[in-house]
Design a protein around this motif. Sequence first.
Motif, PDB file in Angstrom:
ATOM      1  N   SER A  46       3.609  -9.194 -16.256  1.00 56.44           N
ATOM      2  CA  SER A  46       2.672  -9.743 -15.248  1.00 56.44           C
ATOM      3  C   SER A  46       1.300  -9.989 -15.872  1.00 56.44           C
ATOM      4  O   SER A  46       0.654 -11.007 -15.592  1.00 56.44           O
ATOM      5  CB  SER A  46       2.520  -8.779 -14.071  1.00 56.44           C
ATOM      6  OG  SER A  46       3.716  -8.695 -13.352  1.00 56.44           O
ATOM      7  N   VAL A  49       0.835 -13.136 -17.905  1.00 54.87           N
ATOM      8  CA  VAL A  49       0.598 -14.377 -17.150  1.00 54.87           C
ATOM      9  C   VAL A  49      -0.855 -14.833 -17.337  1.00 54.87           C
ATOM     10  O   VAL A  49      -1.147 -16.024 -17.432  1.00 54.87           O
ATOM     11  CB  VAL A  49       0.911 -14.151 -15.641  1.00 54.87           C
ATOM     12  CG1 VAL A  49       0.390 -15.288 -14.791  1.00 54.87           C
ATOM     13  CG2 VAL A  49       2.399 -13.963 -15.437  1.00 54.87           C
ATOM     14  N   GLU A  53      -2.191 -18.481 -18.257  1.00 52.83           N
ATOM     15  CA  GLU A  53      -3.008 -19.262 -17.310  1.00 52.83           C
ATOM     16  C   GLU A  53      -4.389 -19.614 -17.875  1.00 52.83           C
ATOM     17  O   GLU A  53      -5.086 -20.439 -17.303  1.00 52.83           O
ATOM     18  CB  GLU A  53      -3.162 -18.480 -15.998  1.00 52.83           C
ATOM     19  CG  GLU A  53      -1.864 -18.454 -15.196  1.00 52.83           C
ATOM     20  CD  GLU A  53      -2.013 -17.849 -13.810  1.00 52.83           C
ATOM     21  OE1 GLU A  53      -1.079 -17.980 -13.025  1.00 52.83           O
ATOM     22  OE2 GLU A  53      -3.066 -17.242 -13.525  1.00 52.83           O
TER      23      GLU A  53
ATOM     24  N   VAL B 121      11.583 -15.651 -13.956  1.00 56.29           N
ATOM     25  CA  VAL B 121      10.860 -14.401 -14.163  1.00 56.29           C
ATOM     26  C   VAL B 121       9.355 -14.666 -14.289  1.00 56.29           C
ATOM     27  O   VAL B 121       8.537 -13.948 -13.723  1.00 56.29           O
ATOM     28  CB  VAL B 121      11.396 -13.697 -15.434  1.00 56.29           C
ATOM     29  CG1 VAL B 121      10.636 -12.419 -15.706  1.00 56.29           C
ATOM     30  CG2 VAL B 121      12.876 -13.410 -15.287  1.00 56.29           C
ATOM     31  N   GLN B 122       9.001 -15.735 -15.011  1.00 62.68           N
ATOM     32  CA  GLN B 122       7.586 -16.058 -15.202  1.00 62.68           C
ATOM     33  C   GLN B 122       6.918 -16.404 -13.871  1.00 62.68           C
ATOM     34  O   GLN B 122       5.798 -15.969 -13.592  1.00 62.68           O
ATOM     35  CB  GLN B 122       7.462 -17.228 -16.173  1.00 62.68           C
ATOM     36  CG  GLN B 122       6.068 -17.367 -16.772  1.00 62.68           C
ATOM     37  CD  GLN B 122       5.959 -18.570 -17.692  1.00 62.68           C
ATOM     38  OE1 GLN B 122       6.946 -19.257 -17.955  1.00 62.68           O
ATOM     39  NE2 GLN B 122       4.758 -18.818 -18.164  1.00 62.68           N
ATOM     40  N   HIS B 125       6.427 -13.247 -11.922  1.00 64.61           N
ATOM     41  CA  HIS B 125       5.313 -12.427 -12.403  1.00 64.61           C
ATOM     42  C   HIS B 125       3.960 -13.040 -12.045  1.00 64.61           C
ATOM     43  O   HIS B 125       3.000 -12.315 -11.771  1.00 64.61           O
ATOM     44  CB  HIS B 125       5.436 -12.190 -13.912  1.00 64.61           C
ATOM     45  CG  HIS B 125       6.418 -11.103 -14.225  1.00 64.61           C
ATOM     46  ND1 HIS B 125       6.175  -9.790 -13.912  1.00 64.61           N
ATOM     47  CD2 HIS B 125       7.658 -11.136 -14.766  1.00 64.61           C
ATOM     48  CE1 HIS B 125       7.220  -9.060 -14.254  1.00 64.61           C
ATOM     49  NE2 HIS B 125       8.140  -9.850 -14.775  1.00 64.61           N
ATOM     50  N   ALA B 126       3.903 -14.384 -12.032  1.00 62.36           N
ATOM     51  CA  ALA B 126       2.666 -15.043 -11.608  1.00 62.36           C
ATOM     52  C   ALA B 126       2.406 -14.721 -10.138  1.00 62.36           C
ATOM     53  O   ALA B 126       1.268 -14.407  -9.742  1.00 62.36           O
ATOM     54  CB  ALA B 126       2.776 -16.544 -11.825  1.00 62.36           C
ATOM     55  N   ALA B 128       3.522 -12.132  -8.506  1.00 62.03           N
ATOM     56  CA  ALA B 128       3.195 -10.704  -8.405  1.00 62.03           C
ATOM     57  C   ALA B 128       1.725 -10.472  -8.741  1.00 62.03           C
ATOM     58  O   ALA B 128       0.996  -9.799  -7.999  1.00 62.03           O
ATOM     59  CB  ALA B 128       4.083  -9.909  -9.364  1.00 62.03           C
ATOM     60  N   LEU B 129       1.286 -11.072  -9.849  1.00 65.98           N
ATOM     61  CA  LEU B 129      -0.095 -10.874 -10.298  1.00 65.98           C
ATOM     62  C   LEU B 129      -1.096 -11.365  -9.248  1.00 65.98           C
ATOM     63  O   LEU B 129      -2.047 -10.652  -8.895  1.00 65.98           O
ATOM     64  CB  LEU B 129      -0.331 -11.605 -11.626  1.00 65.98           C
ATOM     65  CG  LEU B 129      -1.765 -11.550 -12.150  1.00 65.98           C
ATOM     66  CD1 LEU B 129      -2.090 -10.169 -12.708  1.00 65.98           C
ATOM     67  CD2 LEU B 129      -2.010 -12.606 -13.220  1.00 65.98           C
TER      68      LEU B 129
END
Lengths: 146, 192
Positions: A46, A49, A53, B121-122, B125-126, B128-129
């Motif tokens: 996480s 990310v 980004e 999954v990516q 996770h985005a 989730a974050l």
Amino acid sequence: MECSKAHNDIIFYIEGSLDKKRSSAIKQHLDTCKNCSDFADKLRESLDVIEAEKKVSEDNDFADRVMAEVFVQGKKQNTYSLEILRYAAAAAIIIFGVFTGINIARLASGYDQEELTEMTDETYYLNDMYQEPIESFFLINYEDNE
Amino acid sequence: MNFDNYNNEKVLVNALIAGDESAYRHVIKIYREPVIRLCRGFTGSFEDAEDLAQDIFIEVFRSVGKFRSRSSMSTWIYRIAVNKSLNFIRDNKKRNYDEHGKHDEEVIKGSDNYSADSPLVQKEHAAALHNALEKLPEAQRTVFILSKYEDLKYSEIADIMRTSISSVESLLFRAKRNLQDKLRDYYEKNLS
């Protein structure tokens, strides 16, 4: 080490900001606890990310779009100011016309302002004609014609 | 006027006040990336971040006359960007609540800017974050984003937020702990 204690520091362990002693204690716990190790893996993914980004792609039109907006808004504001000026001028002309009309009517009625101020309150309220200057104007004219 | 080699911020500010288009473009060239990065941290969406960045630059140019050079231009631009981003999120929250009758904790966020062929999954996770970030108190979220998305120093963050360096340290520590807890909750509900 208990899971709850390890959980508190896993994010700091991942970013590498713990001191050596604390870091090795967490590592030992993760090696033996599957639950905490799974949580650490998910947390790492996480947080990765953010790195993904942070990459901002090129956009050559961005500046043009902002410029267009800035100048369109500037023009709108100028047009808006002109509109306000136009309405203000129209209002001023109307007010001027109304006052001029009132003054002309007063002059034409021969209405004597001094005479009115000399009157007592009683004579003013008892004499309706002083409260109706337009009617008085017509009456005077009628008398003159006779 | 060519601003590429300019050293004096005042010259640039005066040119902006005078409405010099090349000065506008120079500011966009320097600050576009950091502003979009910051907005992406707040919104979790690249499209929203671009739109928001556009509004931020318009606001910067519109209010440059109020810039008194008490702080650096970058600090001032970051302040506008943070305020606009927080307002955007508040408005969105209100809109989501009005439209869906629920808070946007139930609305999946942060995954719209991943292409269809991005690994699931990516995307997860985005989501989730950004769900976790959104649940942080505003000050903690702002410090976290300025630190992690912009890599700013504590002193720079303190200037932007008009607070002390020790407050920034404390806010960042609490932000990380809280983020970790919110993510754990999210994993338990969605990724277990």
